[in-house]
Design a protein around this motif. Structure first.
Motif, PDB file in Angstrom:
ATOM      1  N   TYR A   5       0.842  -1.206   0.000  1.00  8.86           N
ATOM      2  CA  TYR A   5       0.000   0.000   0.000  1.00  8.86           C
ATOM      3  C   TYR A   5       0.875   1.253   0.000  1.00  8.86           C
ATOM      4  CZ  TYR A   5      -3.428   3.508   1.376  1.00  8.86           C
ATOM      5  OH  TYR A   5      -4.211   4.636   1.420  1.00  8.86           O
ATOM      6  N   PHE A  20       2.483   1.555  -3.510  1.00 15.02           N
ATOM      7  CA  PHE A  20       1.474   1.928  -4.496  1.00 15.02           C
ATOM      8  C   PHE A  20       1.097   3.398  -4.333  1.00 15.02           C
ATOM      9  CE2 PHE A  20      -2.847   2.310  -6.126  1.00 15.02           C
ATOM     10  CZ  PHE A  20      -2.784   1.612  -7.329  1.00 15.02           C
ATOM     11  N   SER A  21       0.914   3.832  -3.095  1.00 14.13           N
ATOM     12  CA  SER A  21       0.558   5.228  -2.822  1.00 14.13           C
ATOM     13  C   SER A  21       1.669   6.167  -3.290  1.00 14.13           C
ATOM     14  CB  SER A  21       0.303   5.430  -1.327  1.00 14.13           C
ATOM     15  OG  SER A  21      -0.765   4.630  -0.877  1.00 14.13           O
ATOM     16  N   LEU A  76       1.583   6.466  -7.071  1.00 13.26           N
ATOM     17  CA  LEU A  76       0.496   7.367  -7.462  1.00 13.26           C
ATOM     18  C   LEU A  76       0.886   8.810  -7.194  1.00 13.26           C
ATOM     19  CD1 LEU A  76      -2.946   5.814  -6.397  1.00 13.26           C
ATOM     20  CD2 LEU A  76      -2.101   6.235  -8.711  1.00 13.26           C
ATOM     21  N   GLN A 101      -1.308  11.990  -8.058  1.00 10.65           N
ATOM     22  CA  GLN A 101      -2.570  11.408  -7.627  1.00 10.65           C
ATOM     23  C   GLN A 101      -2.451  10.922  -6.181  1.00 10.65           C
ATOM     24  OE1 GLN A 101      -4.132   8.539 -10.523  1.00 10.65           O
ATOM     25  NE2 GLN A 101      -2.750   9.375 -12.066  1.00 10.65           N
ATOM     26  N   THR A 102      -3.585  10.761  -5.534  1.00 12.61           N
ATOM     27  CA  THR A 102      -3.615  10.339  -4.140  1.00 12.61           C
ATOM     28  C   THR A 102      -4.363   9.017  -4.015  1.00 12.61           C
ATOM     29  OG1 THR A 102      -3.611  12.640  -3.392  1.00 12.61           O
ATOM     30  CG2 THR A 102      -4.279  10.971  -1.790  1.00 12.61           C
ATOM     31  N   ALA A 103      -3.767   8.093  -3.304  1.00 15.40           N
ATOM     32  CA  ALA A 103      -4.420   6.802  -3.072  1.00 15.40           C
ATOM     33  C   ALA A 103      -5.573   6.967  -2.100  1.00 15.40           C
ATOM     34  CB  ALA A 103      -3.421   5.796  -2.524  1.00 15.40           C
ATOM     35  N   GLN A 104      -6.614   6.180  -2.306  1.00 14.70           N
ATOM     36  CA  GLN A 104      -7.740   6.186  -1.381  1.00 14.70           C
ATOM     37  C   GLN A 104      -7.337   5.536  -0.065  1.00 14.70           C
ATOM     38  OE1 GLN A 104     -11.785   5.448  -2.909  1.00 14.70           O
ATOM     39  NE2 GLN A 104     -10.790   4.709  -4.772  1.00 14.70           N
ATOM     40  N   THR A 105      -7.942   5.996   1.012  1.00 16.53           N
ATOM     41  CA  THR A 105      -7.751   5.310   2.291  1.00 16.53           C
ATOM     42  C   THR A 105      -8.646   4.077   2.303  1.00 16.53           C
ATOM     43  OG1 THR A 105      -9.412   6.754   3.287  1.00 16.53           O
ATOM     44  CG2 THR A 105      -7.096   7.356   3.578  1.00 16.53           C
ATOM     45  N   LEU A 136      -5.177  -3.360  -5.539  1.00 16.38           N
ATOM     46  CA  LEU A 136      -5.099  -1.896  -5.417  1.00 16.38           C
ATOM     47  C   LEU A 136      -5.187  -1.224  -6.788  1.00 16.38           C
ATOM     48  CD1 LEU A 136      -2.309  -1.576  -2.700  1.00 16.38           C
ATOM     49  CD2 LEU A 136      -4.673  -0.744  -2.483  1.00 16.38           C
ATOM     50  N   ASN A 137      -4.537  -1.816  -7.765  1.00 19.24           N
ATOM     51  CA  ASN A 137      -4.569  -1.230  -9.100  1.00 19.24           C
ATOM     52  C   ASN A 137      -5.981  -1.241  -9.680  1.00 19.24           C
ATOM     53  OD1 ASN A 137      -2.891  -0.032 -11.194  1.00 19.24           O
ATOM     54  ND2 ASN A 137      -3.347  -1.851 -12.413  1.00 19.24           N
ATOM     55  N   HIS A 179      -8.305   1.270  -7.920  1.00 17.43           N
ATOM     56  CA  HIS A 179      -8.073   2.662  -8.301  1.00 17.43           C
ATOM     57  C   HIS A 179      -8.260   2.920  -9.789  1.00 17.43           C
ATOM     58  CE1 HIS A 179      -6.206   2.684  -4.294  1.00 17.43           C
ATOM     59  NE2 HIS A 179      -6.356   3.999  -4.317  1.00 17.43           N
TER      60      HIS A 179
END
Length: 320
Positions: free
Chosen positions: A77, A80-81, A84, A89-93, A122-123, A126
């Motif tokens: 995570y 990946f964050s 991004l 871009q911002t990863a979702q929580t 995760l990919n 998103h």
């Protein structure tokens, strides 16, 4: 491209894999699909949440560290964050749940399965911001954090499926090889653990020229035999001249298991990855079932052990 706003929950599955496939040290890998339809691999469920959290469940969850921040899925995570973030871009929580179905240190690509399930999930969650090759590079980096060096012989087949040959000369890291549709792959985990680091430390630091030539010839002949569908020749060269002579000392009853398998219809027999899981290749189901029974009785050392008769999993990672 998926609509991210529609994604509230997603579950990703990544199959177990055989690294090396005996003759392809760090260069060959095969994804596994049990004949009985059971899932031999880890799963990661991702759900929208107010803040990030991680929980672990499954048969081998108790073998993982208690602190979630030391879990490879947490690192997935983070990585990946960060990727991004490089794109603005911002990863979702999210809340992530790892179903740890593969034993640690088993030689079945346990860490690779967790990594692939986490990053593939995760990919998709998103909206697939990264291509297959970009994601595979990231998977290799994370696998390297555990094993000590970047290699793709588990993460690649686990992610893309099939029998894969690693390639460092283009952006296509994993090259798919033709498989023998009539082959059954018997895999048996003894129940003990062998760390990748330990299995690598036991290997010699230098290899004789004659062994290097033999290794290269076997791999080349195997690839050619796959394309020509010459199963007799392919099986004949499935012999590990680099690692098995040293690693088999870590595996109780290895020589006896090999002897039984080859004497009872096995086309080839070897160590899956770093071990202790072993595999036998058969072209008849009755032979596979007989070898499985013998391994269950003689090779499995404790209640953690198990065996499966498999085919090659051509799909690899999937989400639902």
């Amino acid at each position: 491209m998926m609509n991210v706003d529609d994604q509230n929950s997603i579950t990703a599955y990544a199959p177990a894999s055989i690294g090396n496939v005996s003759l392809g040290f760090d260069l060959l890998g095969a994804a596994l699909a049990p004949l009985d339809g059971s899932r031999l691999g880890d799963e990661v469920t991702i759900q929208k949440a107010a803040e990030f959290s991680l929980s672990v469940e499954g048969r081998f969850a108790h073998k993982l560290p208690a602190d979630p921040k030391t879990n490879i899925v947490y690192r997935c995570y983070q990585a990946f964050s960060a990727k991004l973030g490089e794109r603005g871009q911002t990863a979702q929580t999210v809340h992530m749940t790892l179903a740890k179905n593969l034993p640690i240190g088993s030689g079945l690509g346990s860490s690779a399965s967790s990594i692939v399930a986490a990053l593939h999930g995760l990919n998709d969650f998103h909206g697939q911001p990264f291509s297959q090759s970009e994601l595979l590079l990231l998977m290799g980096e994370l696998e390297g954090q555990i094993s000590g060096s970047v290699h793709y012989d588990n993460v690649a087949p686990c992610y893309v499926g099939g029998l894969t040959l690693m390639n460092s000369h283009s952006n296509q890291i994993a090259l798919s090889l033709p498989v023998f549709e009539n082959w059954y792959w018997v895999v048996c985990y003894s129940g003990i653990s062998v760390s990748t680091a330990e299995a690598r430390n036991i290997l010699p630091k230098h290899v004789d020229m004659s062994k290097t030539i033999e290794f290269g010839q076997q791999l080349a002949v195997f690839v050619d035999a796959c394309y020509r569908q010459d199963e007799e020749l392919a099986a004949a060269v499935m012999n590990d001249v680099l690692a098995e002579p040293y690693r088999k000392s870590l595996l109780p009853y290895f020589d006896q298991s090999r002897e039984y398998a080859i004497d009872n219809g096995g086309l080839a027999f070897g160590i899956s990855g770093s071990g202790p899981t072993v595999f036998a290749v058969c072209n008849e189901l009755t032979h596979a079932e007989n070898i499985q029974r013998w391994l269950n009785e003689h090779y499995i050392q404790n209640d953690n052990g198990f065996s499966h008769i498999c085919k090659i999993d051509k799909q690899g990672a999937m989400t639902a």
